[in-house]
Design a protein around this motif. Structure first.
Motif, mmCIF file in Angstrom:
data_model
loop_
_atom_site.group_PDB
_atom_site.id
_atom_site.type_symbol
_atom_site.label_atom_id
_atom_site.label_comp_id
_atom_site.label_asym_id
_atom_site.label_seq_id
_atom_site.Cartn_x
_atom_site.Cartn_y
_atom_site.Cartn_z
ATOM 1 N N GLN A 14 -3.485 3.557 -14.065
ATOM 2 C CA GLN A 14 -2.284 4.394 -14.216
ATOM 3 C C GLN A 14 -1.348 4.280 -13.001
ATOM 4 O OE1 GLN A 14 -4.076 8.215 -14.912
ATOM 5 N NE2 GLN A 14 -4.890 7.591 -16.905
ATOM 6 N N THR A 15 -0.627 3.170 -12.963
ATOM 7 C CA THR A 15 0.384 2.943 -11.914
ATOM 8 C C THR A 15 1.658 2.526 -12.634
ATOM 9 O OG1 THR A 15 -0.100 0.600 -11.774
ATOM 10 C CG2 THR A 15 -1.414 2.057 -10.354
ATOM 11 N N GLU A 16 2.688 2.263 -11.859
ATOM 12 C CA GLU A 16 3.938 1.807 -12.488
ATOM 13 C C GLU A 16 3.654 0.558 -13.329
ATOM 14 O OE1 GLU A 16 7.320 -0.128 -13.538
ATOM 15 O OE2 GLU A 16 6.174 -1.027 -11.909
ATOM 16 N N LEU A 59 3.779 -3.678 4.302
ATOM 17 C CA LEU A 59 4.734 -3.265 3.269
ATOM 18 C C LEU A 59 6.049 -4.020 3.384
ATOM 19 C CD1 LEU A 59 4.392 0.585 3.863
ATOM 20 C CD2 LEU A 59 2.892 -0.874 2.496
ATOM 21 N N ARG A 60 6.696 -4.251 2.243
ATOM 22 C CA ARG A 60 8.000 -4.916 2.357
ATOM 23 C C ARG A 60 9.055 -3.954 2.894
ATOM 24 N NH1 ARG A 60 9.972 -6.483 -3.686
ATOM 25 N NH2 ARG A 60 8.916 -4.792 -4.780
ATOM 26 N N ASN A 61 8.829 -2.659 2.681
ATOM 27 C CA ASN A 61 9.740 -1.647 3.231
ATOM 28 C C ASN A 61 8.910 -0.620 4.006
ATOM 29 O OD1 ASN A 61 11.586 0.303 3.772
ATOM 30 N ND2 ASN A 61 11.959 0.864 1.624
ATOM 31 N N GLY A 65 2.771 -15.683 -17.961
ATOM 32 C CA GLY A 65 3.413 -16.016 -16.684
ATOM 33 C C GLY A 65 2.715 -15.314 -15.532
ATOM 34 N N TYR A 66 2.557 -14.002 -15.666
ATOM 35 C CA TYR A 66 1.829 -13.197 -14.664
ATOM 36 C C TYR A 66 0.371 -13.657 -14.586
ATOM 37 C CZ TYR A 66 -0.653 -8.916 -13.111
ATOM 38 O OH TYR A 66 -1.483 -8.002 -12.498
ATOM 39 N N GLY A 67 -0.244 -13.869 -15.765
ATOM 40 C CA GLY A 67 -1.656 -14.246 -15.805
ATOM 41 C C GLY A 67 -1.937 -15.546 -15.064
ATOM 42 N N ALA A 124 0.815 -1.228 0.000
ATOM 43 C CA ALA A 124 0.000 0.000 0.000
ATOM 44 C C ALA A 124 0.845 1.273 0.000
ATOM 45 C CB ALA A 124 -0.937 -0.015 1.203
ATOM 46 N N ASN A 125 2.108 1.185 -0.350
ATOM 47 C CA ASN A 125 2.959 2.383 -0.333
ATOM 48 C C ASN A 125 2.901 3.146 -1.652
ATOM 49 O OD1 ASN A 125 4.307 -0.030 -1.236
ATOM 50 N ND2 ASN A 125 6.132 1.222 -1.534
ATOM 51 N N ARG A 126 2.347 2.538 -2.702
ATOM 52 C CA ARG A 126 2.226 3.229 -3.999
ATOM 53 C C ARG A 126 1.139 2.533 -4.820
ATOM 54 N NH1 ARG A 126 5.535 0.415 -7.997
ATOM 55 N NH2 ARG A 126 6.795 -1.184 -6.996
HETATM 56 N N1 NAP Z 1 -2.204 -1.382 -12.664
HETATM 57 C C1 NAP Z 1 -2.964 -2.198 -13.387
HETATM 58 O O1 NAP Z 1 -3.356 -1.888 -14.531
HETATM 59 C C2 NAP Z 1 -3.382 -3.538 -12.829
HETATM 60 C C3 NAP Z 1 -4.229 -4.324 -13.627
HETATM 61 C C4 NAP Z 1 -4.662 -5.543 -13.129
HETATM 62 C C5 NAP Z 1 -4.295 -5.943 -11.853
HETATM 63 N N2 NAP Z 1 -3.464 -5.161 -11.099
HETATM 64 C C6 NAP Z 1 -3.126 -5.637 -9.755
HETATM 65 O O2 NAP Z 1 -3.380 -4.598 -8.813
HETATM 66 C C7 NAP Z 1 -2.468 -4.705 -7.712
HETATM 67 C C8 NAP Z 1 -1.722 -3.413 -7.512
HETATM 68 O O3 NAP Z 1 -1.009 -3.132 -8.702
HETATM 69 P P1 NAP Z 1 -0.370 -1.698 -9.008
HETATM 70 O O4 NAP Z 1 -0.727 -1.365 -10.403
HETATM 71 O O5 NAP Z 1 -0.660 -0.746 -7.924
HETATM 72 O O6 NAP Z 1 1.176 -2.120 -9.010
HETATM 73 P P2 NAP Z 1 2.467 -1.282 -8.646
HETATM 74 O O7 NAP Z 1 2.243 0.150 -8.926
HETATM 75 O O8 NAP Z 1 3.587 -1.988 -9.317
HETATM 76 O O9 NAP Z 1 2.575 -1.479 -7.053
HETATM 77 C C9 NAP Z 1 2.786 -2.768 -6.558
HETATM 78 C C10 NAP Z 1 2.726 -2.734 -5.051
HETATM 79 O O10 NAP Z 1 2.991 -4.066 -4.585
HETATM 80 C C11 NAP Z 1 4.079 -4.002 -3.670
HETATM 81 N N3 NAP Z 1 4.882 -5.210 -3.685
HETATM 82 C C12 NAP Z 1 5.523 -5.786 -4.724
HETATM 83 N N4 NAP Z 1 6.213 -6.855 -4.308
HETATM 84 C C13 NAP Z 1 6.006 -6.950 -2.968
HETATM 85 C C14 NAP Z 1 6.435 -7.837 -1.975
HETATM 86 N N5 NAP Z 1 7.273 -8.856 -2.238
HETATM 87 N N6 NAP Z 1 6.009 -7.647 -0.712
HETATM 88 C C15 NAP Z 1 5.184 -6.620 -0.406
HETATM 89 N N7 NAP Z 1 4.763 -5.727 -1.299
HETATM 90 C C16 NAP Z 1 5.159 -5.898 -2.574
HETATM 91 C C17 NAP Z 1 4.895 -2.808 -4.119
HETATM 92 O O11 NAP Z 1 5.754 -2.395 -3.059
HETATM 93 P P3 NAP Z 1 7.261 -1.840 -3.344
HETATM 94 O O12 NAP Z 1 7.148 -0.363 -3.530
HETATM 95 O O13 NAP Z 1 8.001 -2.236 -2.113
HETATM 96 O O14 NAP Z 1 7.764 -2.514 -4.589
HETATM 97 C C18 NAP Z 1 3.784 -1.828 -4.437
HETATM 98 O O15 NAP Z 1 3.275 -1.250 -3.266
HETATM 99 C C19 NAP Z 1 -1.557 -5.896 -8.047
HETATM 100 O O16 NAP Z 1 -2.091 -7.067 -7.446
HETATM 101 C C20 NAP Z 1 -1.668 -6.000 -9.555
HETATM 102 O O17 NAP Z 1 -1.360 -7.295 -10.015
HETATM 103 C C21 NAP Z 1 -2.997 -3.961 -11.555
#
Ligand code: NAP
Length: 240
Positions: free
Chosen positions: A187-189, A36-38, A154-156, A12-14
């Motif tokens: 719109q995330t990383e 959070l991991r950090n 792979g992710y899927g 939940a940090n980003r």
């Molecule tokens: N964005 C999309 O379009 C999209 C679409 C479909 C599904 N999702 C799903 O939505 C969720 C959030 O995605 P997002 O777009 O917000 O991704 P993101 O911007 O890449 O953020 C991922 C988050 O997960 C954390 N994380 C990664 N590895 C971790 C670990 N080993 N332990 C604890 N925390 C960890 C990251 O923390 P760090 O900062 O420490 O890396 C970060 O807070 C995910 O489950 C993703 O698969 C996203």
């Protein structure tokens, strides 16, 4: 005053997780646990009246971390119940075909996305009262019945397994509301990386749109509505 609603969100940090944490923390009388991991990576979040944010360390890639985090929540922060848990933390490695994906990349995604979500579920269940909600964050990439538009199998696969966990856990835990949820293309990383791969500058959905939709779905979810299913952030049902 009634006991605070306690919401736990991993990663939940980003990104989407931060958006969810901000939205829940802004409500009155909510305890928002961010796992959070950090732990030092958590930005300051505005809180509503009687609300607070609690940070615990959780590396979703280390299976034992979930239980340690929940033990710390109980002993150090006095949190004895979890009303909503969102297993959100996940990673997506660079796109690669199944013929070429490095097996260590697949293994790491499996460890964080799938095993990490299961470990969190196992650790949280003892603290979840009747009617509490556990949401497994899924993805459109999980849908088996789709024509692939990018080489993200792979992710899927790790997210298809998350859908399976959610549906099976729903049947195994009749007192809980458990479902998987797709947040849209956001719109995330992670989302923007996928967009660039598809020749777009940004993903189409803002974090605010995704989060406000998901919070409505979670609010409305009951055993008869959404539990055991794969919901989308806009209140429609996803294919498997
Ligand atoms: N964005 C999309 O379009 C999209 C679409 C479909 C599904 N999702 C799903 O939505 C969720 C959030 O995605 P997002 O777009 O917000 O991704 P993101 O911007 O890449 O953020 C991922 C988050 O997960 C954390 N994380 C990664 N590895 C971790 C670990 N080993 N332990 C604890 N925390 C960890 C990251 O923390 P760090 O900062 O420490 O890396 C970060 O807070 C995910 O489950 C993703 O698969 C996203």
């Amino acid at each position: 005053m009634a006991a605070a609603t306690t919401v736990l969100i991993s990663g939940a940090n980003r990104g989407i997780g931060l958006g969810l944490a901000q939205a829940y923390a802004a409500l009155p009388n909510h305890t928002v646990v961010v796992a959070l991991r950090n732990p030092s990576s958590m930005p300051t979040v505005k809180t509503g009246e009687g609300s607070k944010v609690v940070v615990v360390k959780l590396d979703a890639g280390v299976a034992s971390d979930a239980k340690t985090a929940i033990d710390e929540l109980k002993s150090k922060h006095g949190v004895t119940k979890l009303d909503i848990v969102i297993a959100n933390a996940a990673i997506m490695h660079d796109f690669a075909s199944l013929a070429t994906i490095p097996l260590e990349d697949f293994e790491q995604m499996w460890r964080v996305n799938t095993l990490g979500s299961l470990a969190l579920f196992q650790a949280c269940v003892p603290l979840m009262p009747k009617g509490a909600k556990f949401i497994f964050m899924s993805s459109g990439a999980s849908i088996i019945d789709r024509i692939p538009d990018k080489t993200d199998a792979g992710y899927g696969i790790t997210k298809s397994a998350v859908n399976y966990l959610a549906r099976y856990a729903h049947f195994e835990n009749p007192d809980l509301v458990i479902f998987s949820m797709s947040p849209g293309w956001v719109q995330t990383e992670m989302g923007d990386r996928g967009a660039r791969n598809a020749g777009l500058e940004h993903a189409p959905t803002t974090v605010d749109e995704s989060v406000s939709g998901m919070i409505k779905v979670i609010e409305e979810a009951t055993r008869d509505k959404w539990s055991g299913l794969h919901a989308r952030y806009n209140g429609t049902q996803s294919k498997w």
